[in-house]
Design an enzyme around this catalytic site. Structure first.
Site, PDB file in Angstrom:
ATOM      1  N   ASP A  32       0.795  -1.231   0.000  1.00  0.00           N
ATOM      2  CA  ASP A  32       0.000   0.000   0.000  1.00  0.00           C
ATOM      3  C   ASP A  32       0.824   1.277   0.000  1.00  0.00           C
ATOM      4  O   ASP A  32       0.423   2.283  -0.565  1.00  0.00           O
ATOM      5  CB  ASP A  32      -0.955   0.022   1.194  1.00  0.00           C
TER       6      ASP A  32
ATOM      7  N   ASP B 156       5.627   0.280   3.158  1.00  0.00           N
ATOM      8  CA  ASP B 156       5.834  -0.950   3.908  1.00  0.00           C
ATOM      9  C   ASP B 156       5.556  -2.162   3.028  1.00  0.00           C
ATOM     10  O   ASP B 156       5.399  -2.042   1.814  1.00  0.00           O
ATOM     11  CB  ASP B 156       4.959  -0.963   5.167  1.00  0.00           C
TER      12      ASP B 156
ATOM     13  N   TYR C 179      -5.791   1.147   8.826  1.00  0.00           N
ATOM     14  CA  TYR C 179      -6.853   1.641   7.936  1.00  0.00           C
ATOM     15  C   TYR C 179      -8.205   1.328   8.567  1.00  0.00           C
ATOM     16  O   TYR C 179      -8.955   0.475   8.098  1.00  0.00           O
ATOM     17  CB  TYR C 179      -6.737   1.004   6.553  1.00  0.00           C
TER      18      TYR C 179
ATOM     19  N   GLU D 279       6.389   9.683   3.026  1.00  0.00           N
ATOM     20  CA  GLU D 279       5.944   8.360   2.582  1.00  0.00           C
ATOM     21  C   GLU D 279       4.919   8.476   1.459  1.00  0.00           C
ATOM     22  O   GLU D 279       3.919   9.168   1.592  1.00  0.00           O
ATOM     23  CB  GLU D 279       5.342   7.558   3.736  1.00  0.00           C
TER      24      GLU D 279
END
Length: 482
Positions: A75, A78, A227, A465
């Protein structure tokens, strides 16, 4: 005379500089945006793989459940596959093709866009082995975040987590239904059999959704820290709107009218899809497929309020930085900017097709004015900002070098196959004050803060990120401008 001459010369120089700055190669940015998804691939990479610093990874995903869950996308920076943002990523990529497939084709990027979608949908199909079962996560965020390893080396657990009748997740099931319905439209012209398969899975998932309500993090607690869903009404409206668009079946139309219209929203994101549903409904109203009254008119009005606020012409305008960037959240703000710009671009084009305007409290706004605003945000992201930095990695002369991304920050396994251990990655690469060895082209980082400031350091995960939900909506926007 001399001061006036200097003033004129200064104005001429400024004009030239503006012309140079305005010469942004949207086509190149589009190409890079699609390359990014190849860098995020999990599983066995195809022979057509263009991002050559990546290798095969997570080849045994699903083995704990005796199912093939290889493939799909990591995603962000990571190595976990989270089904909720992955499905939203596929929805946005598919919407980009549905609306701007012709422009993607003109730039020879349509097949790359379809390949990006299919890498996600193939996984989602496999993750849905039965009508009332959906695998929604592979890996574990907590253990993954204790390590800094290339996906090719990772040693963290690859547990598979599912929802079913006894462990519902109507939010993630509906989002996956939306993704597959949208993808069926994206593939309708090029692969009707695949489109039909996608639609079958979408319908089954929607039935699962409405018959088994419940938030997925209650069934899969490990997903909650990363999430966590705030509700399922938005995903259900979003899925119903896509299925009605794809099928014309009044079952889905009736489901929208009986559901929550969401009101006027403040964002469009992986956790709030009401604006997306409102945009699809507004298109059908403009095309005369739905009446412009009652519940339908309210959806259209809600969308109008959101767009007017983004355009700074509403009653509750979205905050902007001093340099002009929309400001939604301190963590990964650019994902909210890019998703909003896809909505604005699409709705502006729908308005233009019908020769009408958007009515905002302060004035009527033409489609071209909306597009001009979108361009201001796109140009900011691509380098026209106070830092003179492109927030798309690999684009322009200045862009983030210490991107918070495991694979990009560690030497490619193709250059050095030495195993990178869980903690060795932190010691040898994460803490290294040097540019990443691999440029992850097309990744859009979280972006600058509310005052246009950006700290290019790997540990700055809130700003540095990238994530698939950042770049996915930008594909359609860039196709619109390329």
């Amino acid at each position: 005379m001399v001061p006036r001459l200097l003033l004129v010369l200064g104005m001429l120089i400024s004009s030239v500089l503006l012309q140079v700055d305005a010469n942004i190669d949207y086509g190149s940015a589009l190409t890079k945006s699609l390359l990014y998804f190849e860098a995020q691939r999990s599983g066995k990479l195809p022979t057509s793989q263009r991002v050559t610093w990546r290798g095969n990874s997570a080849s045994k995903d699903g083995s704990d459940a005796d199912i093939d869950l290889t493939g799909g996308y990591y995603d962000a920076g990571d190595n976990v596959k989270f089904g909720f943002p992955m499905a939203f990523t596929v929805s946005l990529l598919s919407w980009s093709v549905v609306e701007y497939g012709g422009k993607l084709s003109d730039k020879s990027e349509l097949q790359n866009a379809l390949d990006a979608i299919k890498w996600g949908t193939d996984y989602l199909i496999n993750a849905h082995p039965a009508p009332n079962k959906l695998y929604v996560e592979v890996g574990d965020g907590n253990s993954d975040h204790q390590c800094w390893q290339r996906p090719e080396d990772m040693t963290t657990p690859r547990n598979s987590y599912e929802i079913d009748e006894s462990k519902p997740g109507s939010d993630v099931a509906a989002e996956t239904a939306a993704a597959l319905a949208a993808a069926s439209l994206a593939f309708a012209k090029s692969d009707s059999n695949y489109a039909s398969t996608l639609l079958t899975h979408s319908k089954q998932l929607f039935d699962f959704t409405r018959n088994h309500r419940g938030l997925y993090q209650n069934s899969v607690p490990v997903a909650g820290s990363f999430y966590s869903s705030s509700g399922d009404d938005d995903e259900i409206a979003w899925a119903a709107a896509w299925l009605y668009t794809a099928t014309g079946d009044f079952t889905y139309k009736n489901f929208i009218t009986s559901g929550n219209n969401g009101g006027a929203r403040s964002e469009f994101s992986w956790d709030d899809k009401f604006v997306g549903a409102q945009t699809l409904i507004s298109k059908m109203i403009l095309e005369g497929k739905l009446s412009d009254n009652g519940m339908w008119a309210q959806h259209k009005s809600n969308l109008g309020q959101f767009i007017c606020n983004v355009l700074q012409k509403g009653y509750g305008n979205t905050q902007k930085s001093p340099g002009g960037l929309l400001w939604f959240h301190s963590w990964n703000n650019l994902q909210y900017v890019t998703s909003s710009m896809l909505v604005l671009s699409i709705h502006a084009d729908h308005l233009a097709a019908k020769g009408t305007t958007l009515q905002c409290p302060s004035s009527n706004v033409s489609p071209q004015e909306i597009i001009s605003f979108v361009k201001s945000q796109v140009d900011y992201i691509l380098g026209q900002n106070p830092k003179k930095m492109s927030y798309m990695v690999g684009f322009g002369s200045s862009y983030p070098l210490q991107v918070h991304h495991r694979g990009a920050s560690i030497v490619s396994i193709r250059k050095d196959s030495s195993n990178v251990t869980c903690h060795g990655g932190y010691d040898g690469w994460f803490s290294k004050n040097a540019p990443n060895p691999n440029v992850i082209d097309g990744a859009i980082v979280g972006g600058p803060d509310a005052n246009d400031q950006y700290s290019d350091i790997r540990s700055n995960y809130q700003q540095a990120e990238p994530a698939t939900v950042n770049t996915a909506p930008f594909v359609g926007v860039l196709a619109r401008f390329a």
